[in-house]
Design a protein around this motif. Structure first.
Motif, PDB file in Angstrom:
ATOM      1  N   SER A  27     -37.527 -33.452  28.514  1.00 58.90           N
ATOM      2  CA  SER A  27     -37.838 -32.886  29.828  1.00 58.90           C
ATOM      3  C   SER A  27     -37.945 -31.366  29.800  1.00 58.90           C
ATOM      4  O   SER A  27     -38.804 -30.779  30.482  1.00 58.90           O
ATOM      5  CB  SER A  27     -36.763 -33.302  30.835  1.00 58.90           C
ATOM      6  OG  SER A  27     -36.848 -34.684  31.125  1.00 58.90           O
ATOM      7  N   MET A  33     -41.114 -29.294  34.925  1.00 59.03           N
ATOM      8  CA  MET A  33     -39.671 -29.212  35.024  1.00 59.03           C
ATOM      9  C   MET A  33     -39.190 -27.774  34.891  1.00 59.03           C
ATOM     10  O   MET A  33     -38.307 -27.324  35.630  1.00 59.03           O
ATOM     11  CB  MET A  33     -39.007 -30.096  33.960  1.00 59.03           C
ATOM     12  CG  MET A  33     -37.589 -30.502  34.346  1.00 59.03           C
ATOM     13  SD  MET A  33     -36.363 -30.273  33.051  1.00 59.03           S
ATOM     14  CE  MET A  33     -36.321 -28.496  32.948  1.00 59.03           C
ATOM     15  N   LEU A  53     -36.285 -38.958  40.883  1.00 61.88           N
ATOM     16  CA  LEU A  53     -35.175 -39.184  39.960  1.00 61.88           C
ATOM     17  C   LEU A  53     -34.234 -40.256  40.494  1.00 61.88           C
ATOM     18  O   LEU A  53     -33.711 -41.083  39.730  1.00 61.88           O
ATOM     19  CB  LEU A  53     -34.413 -37.880  39.729  1.00 61.88           C
ATOM     20  CG  LEU A  53     -35.139 -36.853  38.850  1.00 61.88           C
ATOM     21  CD1 LEU A  53     -34.467 -35.486  38.967  1.00 61.88           C
ATOM     22  CD2 LEU A  53     -35.174 -37.310  37.395  1.00 61.88           C
ATOM     23  N   ASP A 146     -31.105 -35.575  27.489  1.00 60.66           N
ATOM     24  CA  ASP A 146     -32.134 -35.067  28.398  1.00 60.66           C
ATOM     25  C   ASP A 146     -31.561 -34.724  29.762  1.00 60.66           C
ATOM     26  O   ASP A 146     -32.125 -33.895  30.482  1.00 60.66           O
ATOM     27  CB  ASP A 146     -33.250 -36.112  28.540  1.00 60.66           C
ATOM     28  CG  ASP A 146     -34.617 -35.487  28.706  1.00 60.66           C
ATOM     29  OD1 ASP A 146     -34.881 -34.452  28.058  1.00 60.66           O
ATOM     30  OD2 ASP A 146     -35.441 -36.025  29.479  1.00 60.66           O
ATOM     31  N   TRP A 147     -30.451 -35.359  30.113  1.00 64.95           N
ATOM     32  CA  TRP A 147     -29.874 -35.100  31.432  1.00 64.95           C
ATOM     33  C   TRP A 147     -29.405 -33.661  31.575  1.00 64.95           C
ATOM     34  O   TRP A 147     -29.342 -33.128  32.679  1.00 64.95           O
ATOM     35  CB  TRP A 147     -28.728 -36.065  31.723  1.00 64.95           C
ATOM     36  CG  TRP A 147     -28.459 -36.173  33.184  1.00 64.95           C
ATOM     37  CD1 TRP A 147     -27.485 -35.546  33.901  1.00 64.95           C
ATOM     38  CD2 TRP A 147     -29.217 -36.945  34.137  1.00 64.95           C
ATOM     39  NE1 TRP A 147     -27.577 -35.880  35.243  1.00 64.95           N
ATOM     40  CE2 TRP A 147     -28.620 -36.733  35.404  1.00 64.95           C
ATOM     41  CE3 TRP A 147     -30.313 -37.791  34.034  1.00 64.95           C
ATOM     42  CZ2 TRP A 147     -29.108 -37.345  36.560  1.00 64.95           C
ATOM     43  CZ3 TRP A 147     -30.802 -38.397  35.178  1.00 64.95           C
ATOM     44  CH2 TRP A 147     -30.206 -38.174  36.426  1.00 64.95           C
ATOM     45  N   ILE A 150     -32.360 -32.128  33.012  1.00 59.13           N
ATOM     46  CA  ILE A 150     -32.571 -32.659  34.360  1.00 59.13           C
ATOM     47  C   ILE A 150     -31.527 -32.100  35.321  1.00 59.13           C
ATOM     48  O   ILE A 150     -31.806 -31.831  36.498  1.00 59.13           O
ATOM     49  CB  ILE A 150     -32.539 -34.195  34.328  1.00 59.13           C
ATOM     50  CG1 ILE A 150     -33.770 -34.725  33.583  1.00 59.13           C
ATOM     51  CG2 ILE A 150     -32.461 -34.783  35.732  1.00 59.13           C
ATOM     52  CD1 ILE A 150     -33.767 -36.208  33.326  1.00 59.13           C
ATOM     53  N   ARG A 151     -30.319 -31.868  34.812  1.00 56.98           N
ATOM     54  CA  ARG A 151     -29.253 -31.290  35.642  1.00 56.98           C
ATOM     55  C   ARG A 151     -29.678 -29.945  36.223  1.00 56.98           C
ATOM     56  O   ARG A 151     -29.258 -29.557  37.314  1.00 56.98           O
ATOM     57  CB  ARG A 151     -28.019 -31.102  34.790  1.00 56.98           C
ATOM     58  CG  ARG A 151     -26.677 -31.725  35.207  1.00 56.98           C
ATOM     59  CD  ARG A 151     -26.393 -31.741  36.680  1.00 56.98           C
ATOM     60  NE  ARG A 151     -25.128 -32.369  36.909  1.00 56.98           N
ATOM     61  CZ  ARG A 151     -24.018 -31.740  37.309  1.00 56.98           C
ATOM     62  NH1 ARG A 151     -24.036 -30.451  37.565  1.00 56.98           N
ATOM     63  NH2 ARG A 151     -22.914 -32.411  37.493  1.00 56.98           N
ATOM     64  N   HIS A 204     -39.670 -40.011  30.608  1.00 55.76           N
ATOM     65  CA  HIS A 204     -39.355 -38.820  31.399  1.00 55.76           C
ATOM     66  C   HIS A 204     -40.540 -37.867  31.462  1.00 55.76           C
ATOM     67  O   HIS A 204     -40.811 -37.272  32.508  1.00 55.76           O
ATOM     68  CB  HIS A 204     -38.122 -38.120  30.826  1.00 55.76           C
ATOM     69  CG  HIS A 204     -36.839 -38.758  31.235  1.00 55.76           C
ATOM     70  ND1 HIS A 204     -35.606 -38.285  30.822  1.00 55.76           N
ATOM     71  CD2 HIS A 204     -36.582 -39.828  32.025  1.00 55.76           C
ATOM     72  CE1 HIS A 204     -34.649 -39.036  31.354  1.00 55.76           C
ATOM     73  NE2 HIS A 204     -35.209 -39.985  32.074  1.00 55.76           N
ATOM     74  N   TRP A 208     -42.382 -36.362  34.918  1.00 54.55           N
ATOM     75  CA  TRP A 208     -42.668 -34.973  35.273  1.00 54.55           C
ATOM     76  C   TRP A 208     -44.162 -34.738  35.471  1.00 54.55           C
ATOM     77  O   TRP A 208     -44.556 -33.964  36.357  1.00 54.55           O
ATOM     78  CB  TRP A 208     -42.117 -34.027  34.216  1.00 54.55           C
ATOM     79  CG  TRP A 208     -40.624 -34.090  34.100  1.00 54.55           C
ATOM     80  CD1 TRP A 208     -39.888 -34.449  33.007  1.00 54.55           C
ATOM     81  CD2 TRP A 208     -39.675 -33.817  35.145  1.00 54.55           C
ATOM     82  NE1 TRP A 208     -38.551 -34.419  33.306  1.00 54.55           N
ATOM     83  CE2 TRP A 208     -38.388 -34.024  34.592  1.00 54.55           C
ATOM     84  CE3 TRP A 208     -39.784 -33.414  36.469  1.00 54.55           C
ATOM     85  CZ2 TRP A 208     -37.224 -33.842  35.348  1.00 54.55           C
ATOM     86  CZ3 TRP A 208     -38.629 -33.236  37.212  1.00 54.55           C
ATOM     87  CH2 TRP A 208     -37.374 -33.448  36.656  1.00 54.55           C
TER      88      TRP A 208
END
Length: 221
Positions: A27, A33, A53, A146-147, A150-151, A204, A208
């Motif tokens: 991501s 992103m 999400l 990947d989070w 994303i966070r 993911h 995006w």
């Protein structure tokens, strides 16, 4: 096709190879992103991302818990259990944000978007249920990796919509790194872990790209 980054596993362990794959294909490498995290997007663009999400990762019990239940790679059980607890906390945070950002922004082609999201959820469910030893674990590890990127989107939305930002509850990266490296050392597991990770990153990236197209259709870019 597995990317060039995924083919380098012979020179390092499975976690190192997964990280290189994530750096190239995850991501954080997607321009939309990065725009959400580093730019000043309009509120509805952030709102759209949070709703998407939530549509992909907001359902109980979540992908990592599904991998744990499937138990295709028993030595991964302890790490998966800890990661599933951490992701349950992330899912609660995501639900709180979804309520805070308001309704889904009106966007041309909404029916096509809903179909794409359903297809992505199905793809992730299939990954989680893979019986190939290492594949589902690799997808779960890629999600944890990947989070972190994303966070950044979640936290940007939290700041914009006045939501408190909680600490993450995932296992420490050093624990994840050591666990995936050890699991990947089992015969035949290294490629399966990287294949599962590659598939997660691809889903993911598709998300995006979809959100980028929706922002463009609204005139937000």
């Amino acid at each position: 096709m597995v990317s060039h980054a995924a083919l380098q596993i012979g020179t390092s362990n499975a976690w190192d190879a997964l990280v290189r794959l994530g750096e190239a294909d995850g991501s954080a490498a997607h321009p939309h992103m990065r725009r959400l995290v580093l730019g000043t997007p309009v509120q509805r663009t952030l709102s759209d991302a949070i709703h998407a999400l939530c549509a992909i990762h907001g359902d109980h019990p979540g992908m990592i818990a599904d991998v744990l239940t499937q138990a295709a790679q028993p030595p991964a059980t302890e790490w998966l259990a800890a990661a599933a607890v951490g992701f349950a906390e992330e899912r609660a945070y995501l639900a709180q944000l979804t309520a805070a950002v308001g309704p889904l922004p009106s966007t041309p082609g909404q029916a096509l978007t809903e179909t794409a999201l359903v297809n992505e959820r199905h793809a992730l469910e299939m990954l989680a249920r893979s019986e190939r030893r290492g594949c589902a674990t690799g997808a779960a590890a890629a999600l944890v990796y990947d989070w972190a990127a994303i966070r950044g989107v979640l936290d940007a939305a939290a700041e914009r919509f006045s939501v408190a930002v909680p600490a993450t509850g995932f296992p420490h990266e050093s624990v994840t790194a050591a666990t995936i490296a050890e699991l990947g050392a089992a015969p035949g597991c290294d490629r399966a872990i990287l294949f599962g990770a590659q598939q997660l990153f691809a889903q993911h990236r598709g998300l995006w790209s979809l959100l980028e197209a929706r922002a463009s259709a609204r005139g937000d870019l």
